[in-house]
Write an enzyme that holds these catalytic residues in place. Structure first.
Site, PDB file in Angstrom:
ATOM      1  CE  LYS A  75      -2.039   2.484   3.296  1.00 58.24           C
ATOM      2  NZ  LYS A  75      -1.986   3.802   2.636  1.00 58.24           N
ATOM      3  N   GLY A  89       7.133   5.158   7.841  1.00 58.36           N
ATOM      4  CA  GLY A  89       6.195   6.252   8.066  1.00 58.36           C
ATOM      5  C   GLY A  89       6.462   6.898   9.411  1.00 58.36           C
ATOM      6  CB  SER A  90       4.357   9.105  11.446  1.00 60.15           C
ATOM      7  OG  SER A  90       3.215   8.282  11.564  1.00 60.15           O
ATOM      8  CD  GLU A 133      13.976   1.369   8.391  1.00 62.15           C
ATOM      9  OE1 GLU A 133      14.523   2.400   8.804  1.00 62.15           O
ATOM     10  OE2 GLU A 133      14.477   0.239   8.518  1.00 62.15           O
ATOM     11  CB  CYS A 167      13.090   9.979   7.122  1.00 59.20           C
ATOM     12  SG  CYS A 167      13.975   8.948   5.948  1.00 59.20           S
ATOM     13  CD  GLU A 188       9.640  13.187  11.360  1.00 59.41           C
ATOM     14  OE1 GLU A 188       8.541  12.663  11.550  1.00 59.41           O
ATOM     15  OE2 GLU A 188      10.534  12.661  10.667  1.00 59.41           O
TER      16      GLU A 188
HETATM   17  P1  NAD Z   1       2.240   8.031   8.105  1.00 60.67           P
HETATM   18  O1  NAD Z   1       2.680   7.238   9.267  1.00 60.67           O
HETATM   19  O2  NAD Z   1       1.073   8.945   8.298  1.00 60.67           O
HETATM   20  O3  NAD Z   1       1.818   7.082   6.900  1.00 60.67           O
HETATM   21  C1  NAD Z   1       2.725   6.168   6.308  1.00 60.67           C
HETATM   22  C2  NAD Z   1       1.962   5.057   5.656  1.00 60.67           C
HETATM   23  O4  NAD Z   1       1.309   4.297   6.661  1.00 60.67           O
HETATM   24  C3  NAD Z   1       0.845   5.515   4.715  1.00 60.67           C
HETATM   25  O5  NAD Z   1       0.739   4.610   3.649  1.00 60.67           O
HETATM   26  C4  NAD Z   1      -0.389   5.451   5.594  1.00 60.67           C
HETATM   27  O6  NAD Z   1      -1.591   5.309   4.883  1.00 60.67           O
HETATM   28  C5  NAD Z   1      -0.076   4.225   6.429  1.00 60.67           C
HETATM   29  N1  NAD Z   1      -0.720   4.165   7.742  1.00 60.67           N
HETATM   30  C6  NAD Z   1      -1.040   5.205   8.564  1.00 60.67           C
HETATM   31  N2  NAD Z   1      -1.615   4.723   9.689  1.00 60.67           N
HETATM   32  C7  NAD Z   1      -1.639   3.375   9.575  1.00 60.67           C
HETATM   33  C8  NAD Z   1      -2.117   2.323  10.407  1.00 60.67           C
HETATM   34  N3  NAD Z   1      -2.702   2.568  11.586  1.00 60.67           N
HETATM   35  N4  NAD Z   1      -1.979   1.050   9.981  1.00 60.67           N
HETATM   36  C9  NAD Z   1      -1.386   0.783   8.796  1.00 60.67           C
HETATM   37  N5  NAD Z   1      -0.944   1.736   7.951  1.00 60.67           N
HETATM   38  C10 NAD Z   1      -1.062   3.017   8.336  1.00 60.67           C
HETATM   39  O7  NAD Z   1       3.516   8.795   7.566  1.00 60.67           O
HETATM   40  P2  NAD Z   1       3.586   9.851   6.388  1.00 60.67           P
HETATM   41  O8  NAD Z   1       3.024  11.145   6.889  1.00 60.67           O
HETATM   42  O9  NAD Z   1       3.063   9.245   5.150  1.00 60.67           O
HETATM   43  O10 NAD Z   1       5.176   9.980   6.193  1.00 60.67           O
HETATM   44  C11 NAD Z   1       5.979  10.846   6.906  1.00 60.67           C
HETATM   45  C12 NAD Z   1       6.700  10.112   8.019  1.00 60.67           C
HETATM   46  O11 NAD Z   1       7.465   9.048   7.477  1.00 60.67           O
HETATM   47  C13 NAD Z   1       7.705  10.990   8.746  1.00 60.67           C
HETATM   48  O12 NAD Z   1       7.583  10.741  10.113  1.00 60.67           O
HETATM   49  C14 NAD Z   1       9.048  10.506   8.228  1.00 60.67           C
HETATM   50  O13 NAD Z   1      10.129  10.715   9.097  1.00 60.67           O
HETATM   51  C15 NAD Z   1       8.779   9.058   8.034  1.00 60.67           C
HETATM   52  N6  NAD Z   1       9.740   8.471   7.115  1.00 60.67           N
HETATM   53  C16 NAD Z   1      10.690   7.630   7.614  1.00 60.67           C
HETATM   54  C17 NAD Z   1      11.643   7.077   6.773  1.00 60.67           C
HETATM   55  C18 NAD Z   1      12.698   6.135   7.283  1.00 60.67           C
HETATM   56  O14 NAD Z   1      13.331   5.474   6.472  1.00 60.67           O
HETATM   57  N7  NAD Z   1      12.917   6.041   8.570  1.00 60.67           N
HETATM   58  C19 NAD Z   1      11.613   7.371   5.407  1.00 60.67           C
HETATM   59  C20 NAD Z   1      10.627   8.245   4.937  1.00 60.67           C
HETATM   60  C21 NAD Z   1       9.691   8.782   5.798  1.00 60.67           C
END
Ligand code: NAD
Length: 485
Positions: A178, A231-232, A253, A287, A389
């Site tokens: 996804k 993600g976050s 990550e 990130c 962040e």
């Molecule tokens: P997010 O956590 O809101 O969403 C990331 C993904 O997870 C999306 O596809 C979202 O639909 C999905 N998601 C959200 N809640 C979920 C749940 N409860 N269950 C399953 N899936 C869920 O993050 P974002 O706003 O899309 O991205 C930004 C964040 O990603 C920042 O915190 C950034 O630091 C982090 N990030 C980390 C890395 C790394 O390698 N460490 C790389 C890129 C981004």
């Protein structure tokens, strides 16, 4: 090949493009214009069930397909990504708001590199064997996990989506993936490319939708045995709470608040060039961006005098314009979050040295979401601005007196993803590198990536490592076989 983008995107399940079973769609917005330009499936557990059924059908054949054959298909996907670079880059920019030149130079080439890297990597992935003198020998099989879930964010859409999918497929798994609901289009196009490349139906299934419906259903599905999530930290914590009691393999990550540690004896010219990128590349939405610039006191004023005038000149503009150095912020919600963070920084007593405002463009982008690159000083390490962040074009600068103080400041957040260290003193560089709490350190450079190296963070920045053998180990189960002589 025809990479036309329909107004209504569809899920890619069992080799077919189909709408969400609920019939519900959500808007897809171009952040540079603020306009709705498509709709994406609001998928839920029913769509995940259908994808899992397709993956179950495909798994027996895919998991035992010789690696040479997997190589051919994955390498073909890499070639098709390269062949369609222009269309993919434009799609990425329209979805994300990043400058088109950046999508062309970084995002899309890296997506094909991911497939090429793991296509070849799996051909060299060897089993270990351990001999017990004249008693016995052990060999360790690395078998596919089965059906795995890959969930990725919006900041580097196809780049991070493929960073997970490529090793998962190379290792013989079937994948339910996804992308972020904010940037779905290149993931949709990847489905078309995989079909063209001859990836068997059901091996990769791509579902669109929001985290709470679609993402959550992937994490909860009992047949999905591993979850690779980027993600976050907030979402990662929730996913861990759901997946851990089900004993799923988990790779997380997550977010960062990375320090950029600058000593007075560094190569100034190189440091300044790289610090522009590491602070504001992709509008600060990487990130690995160094959002806390820590400066040796004796270099503090000189840094400000050099850095601020350059940043004031960074053009914020239409992402399709090749002269724009900064594009749009990915969404209205994220734009408002960043503007709120800047307001908090002011309330906390921070001084805005440059930027701090939304940018109003004219013409095509008059309703887009743009923010000036922003530099803030005068804040304590413990305030929210230096702890949380922001994930936007906002950096703080803080002085330090000694190496020890630099390390203490660097480590004074809950995060631990990456850090940069700038000094010509190699002994100091290595001392600091060994003491900074982060999974990735760059000395006198930033974002120099070798895909063979372990990638990931410590503390609240995540669990596990991606990249190279680490990724192939994550996407396989080790089975030890012992034979007594
Ligand atoms: P997010 O956590 O809101 O969403 C990331 C993904 O997870 C999306 O596809 C979202 O639909 C999905 N998601 C959200 N809640 C979920 C749940 N409860 N269950 C399953 N899936 C869920 O993050 P974002 O706003 O899309 O991205 C930004 C964040 O990603 C920042 O915190 C950034 O630091 C982090 N990030 C980390 C890395 C790394 O390698 N460490 C790389 C890129 C981004």
């Amino acid at each position: 090949m025809n990479l036309a983008i329909p107004y209504h995107l569809e899920n890619f399940i069992g080799g077919n493009f189909i709408g969400p079973l609920s019939g519900n769609f959500i808007d897809n917005i171009n952040p540079a214009t603020g306009a709705v330009y498509g709709q994406i499936p609001d998928s839920n557990s029913k769509d995940v069930d259908a994808a899992v059924m397709a993956a179950k059908k495909a798994l027996p054949a895919w998991s035992v397909l010789p690696v040479e054959k997997r190589f051919i298909i994955l390498n073909k996907i890499a070639e098709l990504i390269d062949e369609n670079l222009e269309e993919l880059a434009l799609a990425e920019t329209n979805d994300n708001g990043k400058p088109l030149w950046l999508s062309k130079q970084v995002d899309i080439p890296r997506a094909s590199a991911n497939f090429r890297f793991f296509a070849t990597g799996i051909m060299h992935f060897a089993n270990e064997s351990h001999q017990m003198e004249d008693k016995a020998v052990n060999y360790t099989l690395r078998q596919p996990v089965g059906i795995v879930g890959c969930i990725s964010p919006w900041n580097l859409p196809l780049y991070l989506f493929t960073w997970k999918i490529a090793p998962a497929l190379a290792a013989g798994n079937c994948v339910i993936a996804k992308p972020s609901e904010v940037t779905p289009v290149t993931a949709f196009l990847l489905g078309k490319i995989c079909k063209e490349a001859g990836l068997p139906d059901g091996v990769l299934n791509i579902l669109h939708g929001v985290g709470q419906h679609c993402g959550e259903a992937i994490v909860k599905h009992p047949a999905i045995k591993a979850i690779s999530f980027t993600g976050s930290t907030r979402a990662g914590e929730h996913i861990a709470s759901v997946a851990a009691p089900m004993f799923k393999k988990l790779s997380l990550e997550l977010g960062g608040k990375n320090p950029n540690i600058i000593f007075n004896d560094c190569n100034w010219e190189k440091m300044l060039t790289e610090t522009i990128r590491s602070s504001f590349g992709n509008q600060g939405q990487i990130c690995l961006c160094g959002s806390r610039i820590l400066l040796e006191r004796s270099a503090y004023e000189a840094f400000k005098n050099h850095f601020i005038p350059i940043i004031k000149k960074l053009t914020v503009g239409d992402p399709l314009d090749s002269t724009s150095k900064q594009g749009a912020i990915v969404s209205k919600v994220h734009f408002e979050k960043i503007m709120n963070c800047i307001a908090i920084a002011k309330e906390e007593g921070g001084t805005i040295l440059c930027g701090g405002n939304a940018v109003k463009l004219e013409g095509r982008c008059e309703n887009g979401f743009f923010i000036e690159p922003t530099i803030i000083e005068g804040l304590d390490q413990n305030c929210r601005t230096n702890q949380e962040e922001i994930f936007g074009p906002v950096v703080t600068i803080q002085p330090f007196e000694t190496e020890e103080e630099a390390i203490a400041l660097a480590n004074a957040t809950g995060y631990g993803l990456s850090a940069t260290i700038w000094t010509q003193d190699i002994g100091k560089a290595n001392r600091v590198a060994s003491k900074v709490e982060a999974g990735i350190i760059w000395i006198n450079c930033w974002l120099v990536r070798d895909l063979r190296t372990p990638f990931g963070g410590v503390k609240n920045s995540g669990v596990g490592r991606e990249g190279g053998w680490e990724a192939l180990r994550f996407f396989t189960e080790a089975k030890n076989v012992c034979i007594q002589f």
